[in-house]
Design an enzyme around this catalytic site. Structure first.
Site, PDB file in Angstrom:
ATOM      1  N   ARG A  16      17.220 -27.359 -14.126  1.00  0.00           N
ATOM      2  CA  ARG A  16      18.128 -27.002 -13.017  1.00  0.00           C
ATOM      3  C   ARG A  16      17.991 -25.550 -12.569  1.00  0.00           C
ATOM      4  O   ARG A  16      18.893 -24.988 -11.954  1.00  0.00           O
ATOM      5  CB  ARG A  16      19.588 -27.321 -13.379  1.00  0.00           C
ATOM      6  CG  ARG A  16      19.859 -28.800 -13.613  1.00  0.00           C
ATOM      7  CD  ARG A  16      21.354 -29.071 -13.722  1.00  0.00           C
ATOM      8  NE  ARG A  16      21.618 -30.502 -13.835  1.00  0.00           N
ATOM      9  CZ  ARG A  16      21.758 -31.147 -14.980  1.00  0.00           C
ATOM     10  NH1 ARG A  16      21.643 -30.478 -16.125  1.00  0.00           N
ATOM     11  NH2 ARG A  16      21.996 -32.441 -15.007  1.00  0.00           N
ATOM     12  N   LYS A  28      12.310 -19.639  -0.218  1.00  0.00           N
ATOM     13  CA  LYS A  28      11.981 -20.992   0.239  1.00  0.00           C
ATOM     14  C   LYS A  28      10.873 -21.549  -0.649  1.00  0.00           C
ATOM     15  O   LYS A  28       9.810 -20.945  -0.786  1.00  0.00           O
ATOM     16  CB  LYS A  28      11.508 -20.979   1.688  1.00  0.00           C
ATOM     17  CG  LYS A  28      12.602 -21.107   2.713  1.00  0.00           C
ATOM     18  CD  LYS A  28      11.968 -21.328   4.082  1.00  0.00           C
ATOM     19  CE  LYS A  28      13.014 -21.569   5.151  1.00  0.00           C
ATOM     20  NZ  LYS A  28      12.395 -21.808   6.462  1.00  0.00           N
ATOM     21  N   GLU A  70       1.326 -14.465  10.677  1.00  0.00           N
ATOM     22  CA  GLU A  70       2.713 -14.175  10.294  1.00  0.00           C
ATOM     23  C   GLU A  70       3.076 -12.730  10.610  1.00  0.00           C
ATOM     24  O   GLU A  70       4.218 -12.425  10.973  1.00  0.00           O
ATOM     25  CB  GLU A  70       2.918 -14.455   8.803  1.00  0.00           C
ATOM     26  CG  GLU A  70       2.708 -15.913   8.393  1.00  0.00           C
ATOM     27  CD  GLU A  70       3.851 -16.833   8.823  1.00  0.00           C
ATOM     28  OE1 GLU A  70       4.835 -16.344   9.415  1.00  0.00           O
ATOM     29  OE2 GLU A  70       3.752 -18.046   8.558  1.00  0.00           O
ATOM     30  N   LYS A 126      11.331  -9.381   6.909  1.00  0.00           N
ATOM     31  CA  LYS A 126      11.725 -10.598   6.193  1.00  0.00           C
ATOM     32  C   LYS A 126      12.971 -10.335   5.343  1.00  0.00           C
ATOM     33  O   LYS A 126      13.898 -11.158   5.308  1.00  0.00           O
ATOM     34  CB  LYS A 126      10.573 -11.076   5.306  1.00  0.00           C
ATOM     35  CG  LYS A 126      10.809 -12.403   4.565  1.00  0.00           C
ATOM     36  CD  LYS A 126      10.761 -13.590   5.499  1.00  0.00           C
ATOM     37  CE  LYS A 126      10.945 -14.934   4.796  1.00  0.00           C
ATOM     38  NZ  LYS A 126       9.709 -15.484   4.222  1.00  0.00           N
ATOM     39  N   GLU A 181      19.131 -20.232   6.017  1.00  0.00           N
ATOM     40  CA  GLU A 181      18.763 -20.690   7.349  1.00  0.00           C
ATOM     41  C   GLU A 181      19.893 -21.435   8.055  1.00  0.00           C
ATOM     42  O   GLU A 181      19.696 -22.463   8.692  1.00  0.00           O
ATOM     43  CB  GLU A 181      17.512 -21.580   7.275  1.00  0.00           C
ATOM     44  CG  GLU A 181      16.694 -21.576   8.562  1.00  0.00           C
ATOM     45  CD  GLU A 181      15.380 -22.292   8.393  1.00  0.00           C
ATOM     46  OE1 GLU A 181      15.302 -23.460   8.791  1.00  0.00           O
ATOM     47  OE2 GLU A 181      14.431 -21.684   7.865  1.00  0.00           O
ATOM     48  N   ARG A 210      18.166 -16.782  10.312  1.00  0.00           N
ATOM     49  CA  ARG A 210      16.900 -16.976   9.606  1.00  0.00           C
ATOM     50  C   ARG A 210      15.989 -17.970  10.321  1.00  0.00           C
ATOM     51  O   ARG A 210      14.767 -17.956  10.133  1.00  0.00           O
ATOM     52  CB  ARG A 210      17.152 -17.436   8.167  1.00  0.00           C
ATOM     53  CG  ARG A 210      15.862 -17.545   7.351  1.00  0.00           C
ATOM     54  CD  ARG A 210      16.104 -17.690   5.863  1.00  0.00           C
ATOM     55  NE  ARG A 210      14.837 -17.846   5.170  1.00  0.00           N
ATOM     56  CZ  ARG A 210      14.677 -17.791   3.845  1.00  0.00           C
ATOM     57  NH1 ARG A 210      15.729 -17.568   3.075  1.00  0.00           N
ATOM     58  NH2 ARG A 210      13.496 -17.939   3.299  1.00  0.00           N
ATOM     59  N   ASN A 226      10.919 -19.096  12.001  1.00  0.00           N
ATOM     60  CA  ASN A 226      10.099 -20.271  12.262  1.00  0.00           C
ATOM     61  C   ASN A 226       9.375 -20.179  13.602  1.00  0.00           C
ATOM     62  O   ASN A 226       8.838 -21.189  14.081  1.00  0.00           O
ATOM     63  CB  ASN A 226      10.963 -21.532  12.226  1.00  0.00           C
ATOM     64  CG  ASN A 226      11.431 -21.860  10.825  1.00  0.00           C
ATOM     65  OD1 ASN A 226      10.642 -22.055   9.923  1.00  0.00           O
ATOM     66  ND2 ASN A 226      12.753 -21.900  10.653  1.00  0.00           N
ATOM     67  N   HIS A 273       6.227 -22.134  14.287  1.00  0.00           N
ATOM     68  CA  HIS A 273       6.076 -23.104  13.202  1.00  0.00           C
ATOM     69  C   HIS A 273       6.407 -24.535  13.620  1.00  0.00           C
ATOM     70  O   HIS A 273       5.937 -25.479  12.983  1.00  0.00           O
ATOM     71  CB  HIS A 273       6.967 -22.704  12.018  1.00  0.00           C
ATOM     72  CG  HIS A 273       6.465 -21.510  11.266  1.00  0.00           C
ATOM     73  ND1 HIS A 273       6.276 -20.293  11.864  1.00  0.00           N
ATOM     74  CD2 HIS A 273       6.123 -21.357   9.960  1.00  0.00           C
ATOM     75  CE1 HIS A 273       5.838 -19.432  10.954  1.00  0.00           C
ATOM     76  NE2 HIS A 273       5.731 -20.050   9.809  1.00  0.00           N
ATOM     77  N   HIS A 298       3.578 -26.742  12.441  1.00  0.00           N
ATOM     78  CA  HIS A 298       3.732 -27.709  11.353  1.00  0.00           C
ATOM     79  C   HIS A 298       3.289 -29.112  11.781  1.00  0.00           C
ATOM     80  O   HIS A 298       2.676 -29.849  11.000  1.00  0.00           O
ATOM     81  CB  HIS A 298       5.185 -27.757  10.883  1.00  0.00           C
ATOM     82  CG  HIS A 298       5.567 -26.623  10.000  1.00  0.00           C
ATOM     83  ND1 HIS A 298       6.874 -26.372   9.637  1.00  0.00           N
ATOM     84  CD2 HIS A 298       4.827 -25.670   9.388  1.00  0.00           C
ATOM     85  CE1 HIS A 298       6.916 -25.307   8.852  1.00  0.00           C
ATOM     86  NE2 HIS A 298       5.685 -24.869   8.695  1.00  0.00           N
ATOM     87  N   HIS A 341      -2.541 -22.674   7.399  1.00  0.00           N
ATOM     88  CA  HIS A 341      -1.175 -22.593   7.934  1.00  0.00           C
ATOM     89  C   HIS A 341      -1.068 -21.546   9.034  1.00  0.00           C
ATOM     90  O   HIS A 341      -0.505 -21.811  10.108  1.00  0.00           O
ATOM     91  CB  HIS A 341      -0.200 -22.280   6.794  1.00  0.00           C
ATOM     92  CG  HIS A 341       1.195 -22.021   7.258  1.00  0.00           C
ATOM     93  ND1 HIS A 341       1.971 -22.970   7.898  1.00  0.00           N
ATOM     94  CD2 HIS A 341       1.969 -20.899   7.209  1.00  0.00           C
ATOM     95  CE1 HIS A 341       3.147 -22.466   8.208  1.00  0.00           C
ATOM     96  NE2 HIS A 341       3.171 -21.207   7.806  1.00  0.00           N
TER      97      HIS A 341
END
Length: 369
Positions: A122, A144, A186, A230, A240, A244, A248, A251, A255, A268
């Site tokens: 956990r 993330k 990025e 960042k 997010e 935040r 993206n 993206h 994606h 990417h």
């Protein structure tokens, strides 16, 4: 030149340390955090060949008990099967809740190691030691973590903040040129969404496509400006739920392109470059920003040696359908991050499908011409 940037999150703040040669201080830095003695170092064979023994030597010198495991390189191995392998190693070596997983590698290794750490017992400690430009400026920061589903990127994951992000710029010397270019996507993103000074510095540079042609002071500025951006955004919105989402930028379509090409055709960052060009074109059609600004953005993307258009043989309707699987879809509406001026963007779900289709078709035709 070294610097320390604080990621200020109420429940778990941590430092991003940027310093040449800092890989050899990994053990010392971790020991100062009072982490448990058992460490699982996760890498891939190529990165481990260059830097694995140095990292292990530093950790063992600081009194840590280290076991290492190498996962295959590449986005297509970013799956639950790989995570199960890490669970097996964790079980065999009796990792405890005070133990730490160390991610030594690029974004794929960082995401998978972080997710394994988030879900083993956990949640145990994770330390990010990024070795690619993309991971240094983006994926290693902010917590993330995750893996891909066959129908979408990073659909399986968790937020799990690291205890430390250790960036040694010297390891970029062994980074393949294509990976360096992917990381620049990025960096350019931060210039568009947040940092006009960074955008200006990138514009003034003659070269962005290979490390050997980029001056060391610009590399230092790229790392500090990007990491600070960042950290600023994550500090305002850890999970997010608000600002935040601007991270993206590029993206959403990026994606979808990655997913439809089965993570084999594009890195990417290359897909993000394509996505930023498309987002800029959408913003122009919606009257949100100017043609001049989108041309300035696209010039940077091209200077970095990144692709700017989708493949001509990619089915546009399939791409539009794939957008519906994006993590940012809310109430069935695709949310786009769109620029309004250099340094400022907005998030909207009011983009007509016909405009998306038109932009993608034009991009595809330009690719094929």
């Amino acid at each position: 030149m070294s610097s320390v940037i604080k990621v200020d999150i109420p429940e778990k703040s941590y430092d991003i340390t940027i310093a040449p040669g800092s890989l050899d201080q990994l053990g010392e830095q971790m020991a100062s955090l009072k982490l448990g003695k058992k460490v699982l170092l996760v890498s891939n064979p190529m990165i481990f060949k260059y830097y694995g023994e140095r990292a292990i030597a530093s950790l063992e010198k600081a009194g840590f008990q280290v076991v290492s495991y190498n996962l295959p390189p590449g986005e297509r191995y970013k799956t639950l099967n790989s995570i199960h392998k890490l669970y097996d190693i964790a079980l065999e070596n009796r990792l405890e809740r005070s133990s730490t997983m160390v991610a030594l590698g690029g974004g794929v290794i960082g995401d998978m190691t972080g997710f394994a750490a988030a879900t083993w017992l956990r949640g145990i400690n994770v330390v990010q030691v990024p070795t690619s430009l993309l991971a240094m400026v983006d994926s290693a920061i902010g917590g993330k973590t995750g893996v891909n589903h066959p129908h979408g990127k990073n659909l399986i994951g968790a937020f799990h903040q690291p205890s430390l992000v250790l960036i040694d710029p010297e390891v970029l010397k062994t980074l393949p040129a294509r990976e360096f270019r992917a990381g620049m996507a990025e960096v350019i993103k931060y210039g568009i969404i947040w940092d006009t000074e960074l955008f200006t510095q990138l514009t003034a540079s003659k070269h962005l496509d290979q490390l050997r042609y980029v001056k060391s002071d610009l590399i230092n500025s790229i790392l500090t400006h990007s990491c600070q951006a960042k950290a600023d955004v994550v500090g305002k919105d850890e999970k997010e739920s608000g600002i935040r989402a601007i991270l993206n930028y590029g993206h959403t379509i990026g994606h979808a392109v990655e997913s439809l090409t089965e993570y084999r055709l594009f890195k990417h960052g290359e897909a993000v470059g394509i996505g930023m060009v498309a987002a800029g074109d959408i913003a122009v059609k919606l009257g949100l920003w100017t043609q001049a600004d989108t041309e300035r953005q696209n010039a940077l993307i091209k200077k970095a040696g990144l692709p700017t258009q989708i493949p001509a043989d990619l089915d546009i309707e399939a791409l539009i359908d794939a957008l519906q699987l994006d993590k940012k879809v809310k109430s069935g509406k695709v949310r786009f991050v769109l620029p309004t001026q250099i340094g400022t963007v907005k998030v909207t779900d009011e983009v007509p499908t016909e405009i998306i289709r038109e932009v993608l078709k034009v991009g595809s035709q330009q690719f094929s011409s």
